[in-house]
Design an enzyme around this catalytic site. Sequence first.
Site, PDB file in Angstrom:
ATOM      1  N   SER A 125       7.027 -12.157   3.677  1.00 54.34           N
ATOM      2  CA  SER A 125       6.986 -11.836   2.254  1.00 54.34           C
ATOM      3  C   SER A 125       5.887 -10.837   1.913  1.00 54.34           C
ATOM      4  O   SER A 125       5.720 -10.484   0.747  1.00 54.34           O
ATOM      5  CB  SER A 125       6.773 -13.118   1.443  1.00 54.34           C
ATOM      6  OG  SER A 125       5.650 -13.835   1.917  1.00 54.34           O
ATOM      7  N   HIS A 146      13.689 -10.352   3.268  1.00 51.63           N
ATOM      8  CA  HIS A 146      12.893 -11.348   2.552  1.00 51.63           C
ATOM      9  C   HIS A 146      13.762 -12.150   1.592  1.00 51.63           C
ATOM     10  O   HIS A 146      14.128 -11.690   0.513  1.00 51.63           O
ATOM     11  CB  HIS A 146      11.749 -10.662   1.784  1.00 51.63           C
ATOM     12  CG  HIS A 146      10.912 -11.610   0.998  1.00 51.63           C
ATOM     13  ND1 HIS A 146      10.320 -11.254  -0.198  1.00 51.63           N
ATOM     14  CD2 HIS A 146      10.567 -12.907   1.217  1.00 51.63           C
ATOM     15  CE1 HIS A 146       9.656 -12.282  -0.680  1.00 51.63           C
ATOM     16  NE2 HIS A 146       9.789 -13.297   0.157  1.00 51.63           N
ATOM     17  N   GLU A 158      15.261  -9.208  -0.578  1.00 48.63           N
ATOM     18  CA  GLU A 158      14.610  -7.898  -0.480  1.00 48.63           C
ATOM     19  C   GLU A 158      14.820  -7.348   0.931  1.00 48.63           C
ATOM     20  O   GLU A 158      14.546  -8.046   1.908  1.00 48.63           O
ATOM     21  CB  GLU A 158      13.101  -8.027  -0.721  1.00 48.63           C
ATOM     22  CG  GLU A 158      12.688  -8.104  -2.156  1.00 48.63           C
ATOM     23  CD  GLU A 158      11.169  -8.144  -2.286  1.00 48.63           C
ATOM     24  OE1 GLU A 158      10.642  -7.348  -3.078  1.00 48.63           O
ATOM     25  OE2 GLU A 158      10.512  -8.960  -1.610  1.00 48.63           O
ATOM     26  N   ASN A 196       6.451  -9.943  -4.376  1.00 46.49           N
ATOM     27  CA  ASN A 196       5.120 -10.529  -4.293  1.00 46.49           C
ATOM     28  C   ASN A 196       4.008  -9.587  -4.713  1.00 46.49           C
ATOM     29  O   ASN A 196       2.912 -10.036  -5.038  1.00 46.49           O
ATOM     30  CB  ASN A 196       4.879 -11.066  -2.887  1.00 46.49           C
ATOM     31  CG  ASN A 196       5.613 -12.379  -2.677  1.00 46.49           C
ATOM     32  OD1 ASN A 196       5.736 -13.180  -3.590  1.00 46.49           O
ATOM     33  ND2 ASN A 196       6.118 -12.594  -1.472  1.00 46.49           N
TER      34      ASN A 196
END
Length: 292
Positions: A125, A146, A158, A196
């Site tokens: 991540s 991800h 992702e 993130n």
Amino acid sequence: MSTSADRIKNVCVVGAGQMGIGIGLVAARVANLNVQFIDSSPAQLTKGLEFLDKLLVKDVAKGRYTEQVRDEVKSRITTATSISQMASADFVIEAVSENADLKRKIFAELSNQLPPSTILATNTSSISITKIASAAKQPENVIGMHFMNPVPVMKLVEIIPGLQTSEDTLSTTLALAQKMGKTTTMSQDVPGFIANRLLMPYINEAVIALQEGIATKEDIDTTMKLGTNNPMGPLTLADFIGLDTCLAIMKVLHTELGDTKYRPAVLLQKYVDAGWLGVKSGRGIYDYSAKM
């Protein structure tokens, strides 16, 4: 019409934690693929398969699937305790903890074990895909994939190509994610990617607000839920993600970007040092011991 994902029949998931089990379940149930879970801990494999079975039982109880479908999904799942025991895999998804050295070690082992055509994806991540790929013999086959937690529920994946990632690897990965019923976004290979890079500083700032006594944890969460229409507050979300995961990502952002705005909250480090990791440990910012 055939797609580049059609050649993917066998998927291996390295890591049988909550993320890995969720990824494997979706691959087996939605994409109808054969899935092998690899985890060095037999106890974790047992725990993971029990969790998977609970999810399937719940789906049957809610009428989403029949018992026959549940049995078919389970028949497509196998396990092993080491990469050396891995069966043939067309596509591997690594889902271990956020540790760059561990991931690089795993990718080096995978490269030695599998045919050169196998695509190797990491569920990291925040860690550089380019850095992880450099440990593989065929770095052009490495890509970031991800998934969001909980994987069976969250629609997004992702996709992050590294510097070395080939167009064939990218197109196959996009097609596989679509086959698994996911919507994809694509990010450059930068710390935190999209999700993130935005989410973790928000959570970290909420922990700082708690640390500084600006408000109680309940009031911080209620303010963000009712004031900004988020489904859960940042502190509850942090507990759900895992405080150790949040801390690891913030450390990557702080180290790689060098900006003090990404410095992890002292209180976040204290919770992790205490072993209060969130829902999975029974205690985090909130206490979940009564639910264990």
